[in-house]
Design a protein around this motif. Structure first.
Motif, PDB file in Angstrom:
ATOM      1  N   SER A  86       0.862  -1.118   0.053  1.00  0.00           N
ATOM      2  CA  SER A  86       0.029   0.000  -0.084  1.00  0.00           C
ATOM      3  C   SER A  86       1.041   1.271  -0.145  1.00  0.00           C
ATOM      4  CB  SER A  86      -0.846   0.100   1.191  1.00  0.00           C
ATOM      5  OG  SER A  86      -0.176   0.341   2.415  1.00  0.00           O
ATOM      6  N   ILE A  87       1.971   1.227   0.106  1.00  0.00           N
ATOM      7  CA  ILE A  87       3.120   2.116   0.250  1.00  0.00           C
ATOM      8  C   ILE A  87       3.758   2.322  -0.934  1.00  0.00           C
ATOM      9  CG2 ILE A  87       4.823   3.548   1.385  1.00  0.00           C
ATOM     10  CD1 ILE A  87       4.169   1.689   3.971  1.00  0.00           C
ATOM     11  N   THR A  88       3.101   2.974  -2.083  1.00  0.00           N
ATOM     12  CA  THR A  88       3.572   3.215  -3.283  1.00  0.00           C
ATOM     13  C   THR A  88       4.242   4.430  -3.892  1.00  0.00           C
ATOM     14  OG1 THR A  88       1.554   3.796  -4.264  1.00  0.00           O
ATOM     15  CG2 THR A  88       2.148   1.307  -4.275  1.00  0.00           C
ATOM     16  N   GLU A  89       3.606   5.602  -3.115  1.00  0.00           N
ATOM     17  CA  GLU A  89       4.233   7.054  -3.419  1.00  0.00           C
ATOM     18  C   GLU A  89       5.418   7.276  -2.575  1.00  0.00           C
ATOM     19  OE1 GLU A  89       2.517   8.816  -5.535  1.00  0.00           O
ATOM     20  OE2 GLU A  89       1.004   6.991  -5.920  1.00  0.00           O
ATOM     21  N   LYS A  90       6.161   8.255  -3.197  1.00  0.00           N
ATOM     22  CA  LYS A  90       7.385   8.622  -2.512  1.00  0.00           C
ATOM     23  C   LYS A  90       7.350   9.223  -1.167  1.00  0.00           C
ATOM     24  CE  LYS A  90      11.616  11.352  -3.166  1.00  0.00           C
ATOM     25  NZ  LYS A  90      12.297  12.264  -4.256  1.00  0.00           N
ATOM     26  N   ASP A  91       6.258   9.999  -0.980  1.00  0.00           N
ATOM     27  CA  ASP A  91       6.029  10.780   0.367  1.00  0.00           C
ATOM     28  C   ASP A  91       5.620   9.970   1.482  1.00  0.00           C
ATOM     29  OD1 ASP A  91       6.661  13.268  -0.767  1.00  0.00           O
ATOM     30  OD2 ASP A  91       4.424  14.001  -1.173  1.00  0.00           O
ATOM     31  N   VAL A 107      10.912   8.196   7.981  1.00  0.00           N
ATOM     32  CA  VAL A 107      11.202   9.446   8.979  1.00  0.00           C
ATOM     33  C   VAL A 107      10.656   8.831  10.331  1.00  0.00           C
ATOM     34  CG1 VAL A 107      10.407  11.423   9.788  1.00  0.00           C
ATOM     35  CG2 VAL A 107      11.115  11.005   7.664  1.00  0.00           C
ATOM     36  N   LYS A 108       9.638   7.820  10.356  1.00  0.00           N
ATOM     37  CA  LYS A 108       9.165   7.375  11.557  1.00  0.00           C
ATOM     38  C   LYS A 108      10.163   6.409  12.288  1.00  0.00           C
ATOM     39  CE  LYS A 108       4.287   7.779  11.059  1.00  0.00           C
ATOM     40  NZ  LYS A 108       2.832   6.830  11.288  1.00  0.00           N
ATOM     41  N   PRO A 136      16.256  10.047   4.685  1.00  0.00           N
ATOM     42  CA  PRO A 136      15.223   9.001   3.695  1.00  0.00           C
ATOM     43  C   PRO A 136      15.076   9.429   2.584  1.00  0.00           C
ATOM     44  CG  PRO A 136      14.381  10.210   5.850  1.00  0.00           C
ATOM     45  CD  PRO A 136      15.709  10.831   5.865  1.00  0.00           C
ATOM     46  N   THR A 137      15.434  10.762   2.057  1.00  0.00           N
ATOM     47  CA  THR A 137      15.319  10.838   0.646  1.00  0.00           C
ATOM     48  C   THR A 137      16.351  10.074   0.017  1.00  0.00           C
ATOM     49  OG1 THR A 137      16.729  12.884   0.838  1.00  0.00           O
ATOM     50  CG2 THR A 137      14.219  13.038   0.792  1.00  0.00           C
ATOM     51  N   LYS A 138      17.319   9.974   0.570  1.00  0.00           N
ATOM     52  CA  LYS A 138      18.676   9.349  -0.259  1.00  0.00           C
ATOM     53  C   LYS A 138      18.346   7.694  -0.042  1.00  0.00           C
ATOM     54  CE  LYS A 138      21.796  12.637  -0.548  1.00  0.00           C
ATOM     55  NZ  LYS A 138      22.343  13.138  -1.724  1.00  0.00           N
TER      56      LYS A 138
END
Length: 87
Positions: free
Chosen positions: A41-46, A53-54, A71-73
């Motif tokens: 269910s986690i498909t989007e970058k955000d 982050v959590k 996290p971005t890297k």
């Protein structure tokens, strides 16, 4: 943990490691809602960034120091050495 996956750990791999750790030890229990526990269910970058982050914040709190990982890297597949250090 195979060398191929550790050379550029994909988000799904990290998700699987941490959810397995949660199931086995209780580490991070309650940190995520049901949808976040399902990697499919986690498909989007955000959403991936928020998930990371959590777990990074929790881990920093537990170890008592900042972990040099972004996290971005991680999502971009960059700096796998830092991602592996985080693992």
């Amino acid at each position: 943990m195979t060398e191929k996956l550790l050379l550029k750990p994909p988000f799904r791999y990290l998700h699987d490691i941490f959810t397995a750790t949660m199931a086995a030890t209780g580490y991070g229990q309650g940190l995520y809602d049901d949808a976040e526990m399902d990697a499919k269910s986690i498909t989007e970058k955000d959403a991936k960034l928020n998930w990371l982050v959590k777990i990074i914040s929790l881990t920093e709190l537990v170890v008592g120091e900042e972990i040099d990982v972004k996290p971005t890297k991680i999502v971009a597949g960059h700096e796998p050495d830092k991602t592996n250090y985080f693992l």
